[in-house]
Design a protein around this motif. Sequence first.
Motif, PDB file in Angstrom:
ATOM      1  N   THR A   1     111.808  77.048  45.679  1.00  0.00           N
ATOM      2  CA  THR A   1     110.743  76.306  46.359  1.00  0.00           C
ATOM      3  C   THR A   1     109.421  76.463  45.623  1.00  0.00           C
ATOM      4  N   ALA A   2     109.114  77.680  45.188  1.00  0.00           N
ATOM      5  CA  ALA A   2     107.863  77.927  44.471  1.00  0.00           C
ATOM      6  C   ALA A   2     107.839  77.166  43.142  1.00  0.00           C
ATOM      7  N   LEU A   3     108.940  77.188  42.413  1.00  0.00           N
ATOM      8  CA  LEU A   3     108.995  76.452  41.146  1.00  0.00           C
ATOM      9  C   LEU A   3     108.876  74.955  41.372  1.00  0.00           C
ATOM     10  N   TYR A   4     109.474  74.450  42.416  1.00  0.00           N
ATOM     11  CA  TYR A   4     109.393  73.020  42.710  1.00  0.00           C
ATOM     12  C   TYR A   4     107.961  72.614  43.046  1.00  0.00           C
ATOM     13  N   ASN A   5     107.290  73.420  43.858  1.00  0.00           N
ATOM     14  CA  ASN A   5     105.943  73.079  44.314  1.00  0.00           C
ATOM     15  C   ASN A   5     104.848  73.362  43.293  1.00  0.00           C
ATOM     16  N   PHE A   6     105.001  74.436  42.517  1.00  0.00           N
ATOM     17  CA  PHE A   6     103.914  74.871  41.642  1.00  0.00           C
ATOM     18  C   PHE A   6     104.271  74.889  40.165  1.00  0.00           C
ATOM     19  N   GLY A   7     105.544  74.838  39.831  1.00  0.00           N
ATOM     20  CA  GLY A   7     105.949  74.926  38.436  1.00  0.00           C
ATOM     21  C   GLY A   7     105.754  76.341  37.913  1.00  0.00           C
ATOM     22  N   LYS A   8     105.735  76.461  36.605  1.00  0.00           N
ATOM     23  CA  LYS A   8     105.563  77.778  35.987  1.00  0.00           C
ATOM     24  C   LYS A   8     104.114  77.950  35.565  1.00  0.00           C
ATOM     25  N   THR A   9     103.224  77.926  36.539  1.00  0.00           N
ATOM     26  CA  THR A   9     101.802  78.065  36.236  1.00  0.00           C
ATOM     27  C   THR A   9     101.207  79.224  37.011  1.00  0.00           C
ATOM     28  N   ILE A  10     100.135  79.728  36.485  1.00  0.00           N
ATOM     29  CA  ILE A  10      99.336  80.731  37.172  1.00  0.00           C
ATOM     30  C   ILE A  10      97.922  80.183  37.225  1.00  0.00           C
ATOM     31  N   SER A  11      97.383  80.091  38.411  1.00  0.00           N
ATOM     32  CA  SER A  11      96.029  79.564  38.573  1.00  0.00           C
ATOM     33  C   SER A  11      95.077  80.698  38.910  1.00  0.00           C
ATOM     34  N   LEU A  12      94.007  80.759  38.197  1.00  0.00           N
ATOM     35  CA  LEU A  12      92.993  81.780  38.439  1.00  0.00           C
ATOM     36  C   LEU A  12      91.665  81.114  38.753  1.00  0.00           C
ATOM     37  N   TYR A  13      90.898  81.744  39.587  1.00  0.00           N
ATOM     38  CA  TYR A  13      89.563  81.255  39.869  1.00  0.00           C
ATOM     39  C   TYR A  13      88.586  82.338  39.452  1.00  0.00           C
ATOM     40  N   ALA A  14      87.739  82.026  38.543  1.00  0.00           N
ATOM     41  CA  ALA A  14      86.725  82.974  38.093  1.00  0.00           C
ATOM     42  C   ALA A  14      85.385  82.261  38.054  1.00  0.00           C
ATOM     43  N   PRO A  15      84.482  82.612  38.956  1.00  0.00           N
ATOM     44  CA  PRO A  15      83.164  81.981  38.899  1.00  0.00           C
ATOM     45  C   PRO A  15      82.438  82.410  37.620  1.00  0.00           C
ATOM     46  N   LEU A  16      81.911  81.451  36.922  1.00  0.00           N
ATOM     47  CA  LEU A  16      81.225  81.708  35.670  1.00  0.00           C
ATOM     48  C   LEU A  16      79.761  81.307  35.821  1.00  0.00           C
TER      49      LEU A  16
END
Length: 91
Positions: free
Chosen positions: A63-78
Motif C-alpha cells: 500500500t505504501a509503495l502504491y501510494n508514495f512510491g520509493k521516495t522520501i520527502s523531507l521538509y526543511a525550512p531554509l
Amino acid sequence: MSFYDEYLKYKDFDVKGYLETVTDNEVNKSLKKSKLNIYDFLNLISPTASKYIEQIAQKSRETALYNFGKTISLYAPLYISNYCSNECSYC
C-alpha cells in the motif's frame, strides 16, 4: 464532513468489545480488500490479527509503495536571515 462529525458517529462505539469478537475469517477478509474501512482497520489491530503480522506487514508495504512510491520527502525550512516572520507553531 468535519472531524467532530466523525467523532459523533463513533462516540459510543465499544472498540474494546469489538476487538474481542474479531474472528480469523474477518481478518482474512480485511487483508484481501484493496480499500479498507474503519472496521477493517479494527480487524487488523485486533488480538486475533497478531497471528497474521507478516501478511499485514506485506500489505502495508504494498500500500505504501502504491501510494508514495520509493521516495522520501523531507521538509526543511531554509532562511536567508536569522529572522522569521512566519510565526509557525513549532517555533
